[in-house]
Scaffold this motif. Structure first.
Motif, PDB file in Angstrom:
ATOM      1  N   ILE A  54       0.844  -1.204   0.000  1.00 12.46           N
ATOM      2  CA  ILE A  54       0.000   0.000   0.000  1.00 12.46           C
ATOM      3  C   ILE A  54       0.875   1.248   0.000  1.00 12.46           C
ATOM      4  O   ILE A  54       0.630   2.194  -0.756  1.00 12.46           O
ATOM      5  CB  ILE A  54      -0.955   0.000   1.218  1.00 12.46           C
ATOM      6  N   ILE A  55       1.905   1.264   0.839  1.00 12.22           N
ATOM      7  CA  ILE A  55       2.796   2.428   0.938  1.00 12.22           C
ATOM      8  C   ILE A  55       3.570   2.632  -0.354  1.00 12.22           C
ATOM      9  O   ILE A  55       3.731   3.761  -0.826  1.00 12.22           O
ATOM     10  CB  ILE A  55       3.758   2.279   2.148  1.00 12.22           C
ATOM     11  N   SER A  56       4.039   1.559  -0.955  1.00 11.75           N
ATOM     12  CA  SER A  56       4.777   1.667  -2.216  1.00 11.75           C
ATOM     13  C   SER A  56       3.907   2.310  -3.296  1.00 11.75           C
ATOM     14  O   SER A  56       4.345   3.233  -3.993  1.00 11.75           O
ATOM     15  CB  SER A  56       5.247   0.284  -2.661  1.00 11.75           C
ATOM     16  N   GLU A  57       2.673   1.857  -3.409  1.00 11.62           N
ATOM     17  CA  GLU A  57       1.748   2.418  -4.399  1.00 11.62           C
ATOM     18  C   GLU A  57       1.416   3.872  -4.060  1.00 11.62           C
ATOM     19  O   GLU A  57       1.348   4.724  -4.946  1.00 11.62           O
ATOM     20  CB  GLU A  57       0.476   1.578  -4.447  1.00 11.62           C
ATOM     21  N   TRP A  58       1.223   4.153  -2.769  1.00  9.91           N
ATOM     22  CA  TRP A  58       0.914   5.511  -2.329  1.00  9.91           C
ATOM     23  C   TRP A  58       2.071   6.453  -2.653  1.00  9.91           C
ATOM     24  O   TRP A  58       1.847   7.586  -3.113  1.00  9.91           O
ATOM     25  CB  TRP A  58       0.593   5.500  -0.836  1.00  9.91           C
ATOM     26  N   CYS A  59       3.307   6.003  -2.441  1.00 13.51           N
ATOM     27  CA  CYS A  59       4.482   6.829  -2.763  1.00 13.51           C
ATOM     28  C   CYS A  59       4.527   7.142  -4.253  1.00 13.51           C
ATOM     29  O   CYS A  59       4.834   8.274  -4.648  1.00 13.51           O
ATOM     30  CB  CYS A  59       5.776   6.113  -2.355  1.00 13.51           C
ATOM     31  N   GLU A  60       4.210   6.154  -5.073  1.00 13.82           N
ATOM     32  CA  GLU A  60       4.210   6.373  -6.520  1.00 13.82           C
ATOM     33  C   GLU A  60       3.141   7.401  -6.906  1.00 13.82           C
ATOM     34  O   GLU A  60       3.404   8.321  -7.684  1.00 13.82           O
ATOM     35  CB  GLU A  60       3.949   5.056  -7.249  1.00 13.82           C
ATOM     36  N   THR A  61       1.953   7.267  -6.343  1.00 12.19           N
ATOM     37  CA  THR A  61       0.846   8.167  -6.645  1.00 12.19           C
ATOM     38  C   THR A  61       1.136   9.600  -6.195  1.00 12.19           C
ATOM     39  O   THR A  61       0.767  10.562  -6.880  1.00 12.19           O
ATOM     40  CB  THR A  61      -0.447   7.671  -5.971  1.00 12.19           C
ATOM     41  N   HIS A  62       1.791   9.747  -5.049  1.00 12.18           N
ATOM     42  CA  HIS A  62       1.999  11.076  -4.451  1.00 12.18           C
ATOM     43  C   HIS A  62       3.470  11.503  -4.456  1.00 12.18           C
ATOM     44  O   HIS A  62       3.870  12.353  -3.658  1.00 12.18           O
ATOM     45  CB  HIS A  62       1.459  11.073  -3.020  1.00 12.18           C
ATOM     46  N   GLN A  63       4.246  10.945  -5.376  1.00 13.24           N
ATOM     47  CA  GLN A  63       5.683  11.220  -5.389  1.00 13.24           C
ATOM     48  C   GLN A  63       6.007  12.713  -5.475  1.00 13.24           C
ATOM     49  O   GLN A  63       6.854  13.208  -4.731  1.00 13.24           O
ATOM     50  CB  GLN A  63       6.348  10.479  -6.547  1.00 13.24           C
ATOM     51  N   SER A  64       5.336  13.445  -6.339  1.00 12.14           N
ATOM     52  CA  SER A  64       5.666  14.872  -6.473  1.00 12.14           C
ATOM     53  C   SER A  64       5.345  15.635  -5.186  1.00 12.14           C
ATOM     54  O   SER A  64       6.131  16.483  -4.752  1.00 12.14           O
ATOM     55  CB  SER A  64       4.950  15.498  -7.671  1.00 12.14           C
ATOM     56  N   GLU A  65       4.221  15.319  -4.546  1.00  2.91           N
ATOM     57  CA  GLU A  65       3.863  15.978  -3.285  1.00  2.91           C
ATOM     58  C   GLU A  65       4.861  15.628  -2.181  1.00  2.91           C
ATOM     59  O   GLU A  65       5.238  16.484  -1.371  1.00  2.91           O
ATOM     60  CB  GLU A  65       2.470  15.558  -2.836  1.00  2.91           C
ATOM     61  N   LEU A  66       5.274  14.375  -2.157  1.00  2.00           N
ATOM     62  CA  LEU A  66       6.245  13.941  -1.152  1.00  2.00           C
ATOM     63  C   LEU A  66       7.586  14.645  -1.349  1.00  2.00           C
ATOM     64  O   LEU A  66       8.206  15.100  -0.379  1.00  2.00           O
ATOM     65  CB  LEU A  66       6.426  12.425  -1.199  1.00  2.00           C
ATOM     66  N   LEU A  67       8.027  14.740  -2.595  1.00  2.00           N
ATOM     67  CA  LEU A  67       9.306  15.405  -2.854  1.00  2.00           C
ATOM     68  C   LEU A  67       9.230  16.904  -2.571  1.00  2.00           C
ATOM     69  O   LEU A  67      10.203  17.496  -2.090  1.00  2.00           O
ATOM     70  CB  LEU A  67       9.770  15.132  -4.283  1.00  2.00           C
ATOM     71  N   GLU A  68       8.077  17.510  -2.848  1.00  2.00           N
ATOM     72  CA  GLU A  68       7.888  18.922  -2.488  1.00  2.00           C
ATOM     73  C   GLU A  68       7.995  19.091  -0.971  1.00  2.00           C
ATOM     74  O   GLU A  68       8.636  20.025  -0.480  1.00  2.00           O
ATOM     75  CB  GLU A  68       6.540  19.429  -2.973  1.00  2.00           C
ATOM     76  N   ASN A  69       7.367  18.196  -0.234  1.00  2.00           N
ATOM     77  CA  ASN A  69       7.466  18.246   1.232  1.00  2.00           C
ATOM     78  C   ASN A  69       8.895  18.012   1.685  1.00  2.00           C
ATOM     79  O   ASN A  69       9.363  18.642   2.640  1.00  2.00           O
ATOM     80  CB  ASN A  69       6.527  17.232   1.882  1.00  2.00           C
ATOM     81  N   TRP A  70       9.602  17.097   1.033  1.00  2.00           N
ATOM     82  CA  TRP A  70      11.007  16.839   1.391  1.00  2.00           C
ATOM     83  C   TRP A  70      11.812  18.130   1.249  1.00  2.00           C
ATOM     84  O   TRP A  70      12.598  18.481   2.126  1.00  2.00           O
ATOM     85  CB  TRP A  70      11.597  15.732   0.517  1.00  2.00           C
ATOM     86  N   ASN A  71      11.610  18.831   0.139  1.00  2.00           N
ATOM     87  CA  ASN A  71      12.332  20.091  -0.079  1.00  2.00           C
ATOM     88  C   ASN A  71      11.940  21.139   0.959  1.00  2.00           C
ATOM     89  O   ASN A  71      12.798  21.870   1.456  1.00  2.00           O
ATOM     90  CB  ASN A  71      12.102  20.599  -1.503  1.00  2.00           C
ATOM     91  N   ARG A  72      10.654  21.205   1.303  1.00  2.00           N
ATOM     92  CA  ARG A  72      10.216  22.124   2.365  1.00  2.00           C
ATOM     93  C   ARG A  72      10.896  21.767   3.691  1.00  2.00           C
ATOM     94  O   ARG A  72      11.327  22.641   4.437  1.00  2.00           O
ATOM     95  CB  ARG A  72       8.703  22.056   2.544  1.00  2.00           C
ATOM     96  N   ALA A  73      10.939  20.483   3.987  1.00  2.00           N
ATOM     97  CA  ALA A  73      11.532  20.025   5.252  1.00  2.00           C
ATOM     98  C   ALA A  73      13.010  20.396   5.332  1.00  2.00           C
ATOM     99  O   ALA A  73      13.507  20.747   6.404  1.00  2.00           O
ATOM    100  CB  ALA A  73      11.354  18.515   5.404  1.00  2.00           C
TER     101      ALA A  73
END
Length: 88
Positions: A54-73
């Motif tokens: 589930i997490i692997s698929e979720w990461c793929e679906t939301h990869q751009s949002e996750l990377l944006e958050n990574w940059n914010r962090a």
């Protein structure tokens, strides 16, 4: 550590100024893992097989949002919540 999303009892968090590679911290019923954002693979720790999928698929679906958050962090900025796999 800020919570990015909660779904199916899975808690997804991200630390500010954390070490590379870009990853999330996942907790589920006593299991904990670091999951790489761009691959959805577990870097450290353990999750039940279904949760890891589930997490692997979720990461793929939301990869751009996750990377944006990574940059914010990395800049110590406020992180944005991300919709869960249960669409909540």
């Amino acid at each position: 550590m800020p919570i990015l999303s909660i779904f199916f009892g899975i808690i997804v968090r991200m630390w500010h100024d954390d070490h590379p590679p870009p990853h999330i911290h996942v907790e589920y019923q006593g299991f904990e893992a670091l999951v790489q954002i761009d691959t959805g693979r577990i870097l450290k720790g353990k999750l039940p097989k279904k949760v890891a999928s589930i997490i692997s698929e979720w990461c793929e679906t939301h990869q751009s949002e996750l990377l944006e958050n990574w940059n914010r962090a990395q800049r110590f900025e406020t992180l944005e919540r991300i919709q869960g796999a249960d669409r909540d």
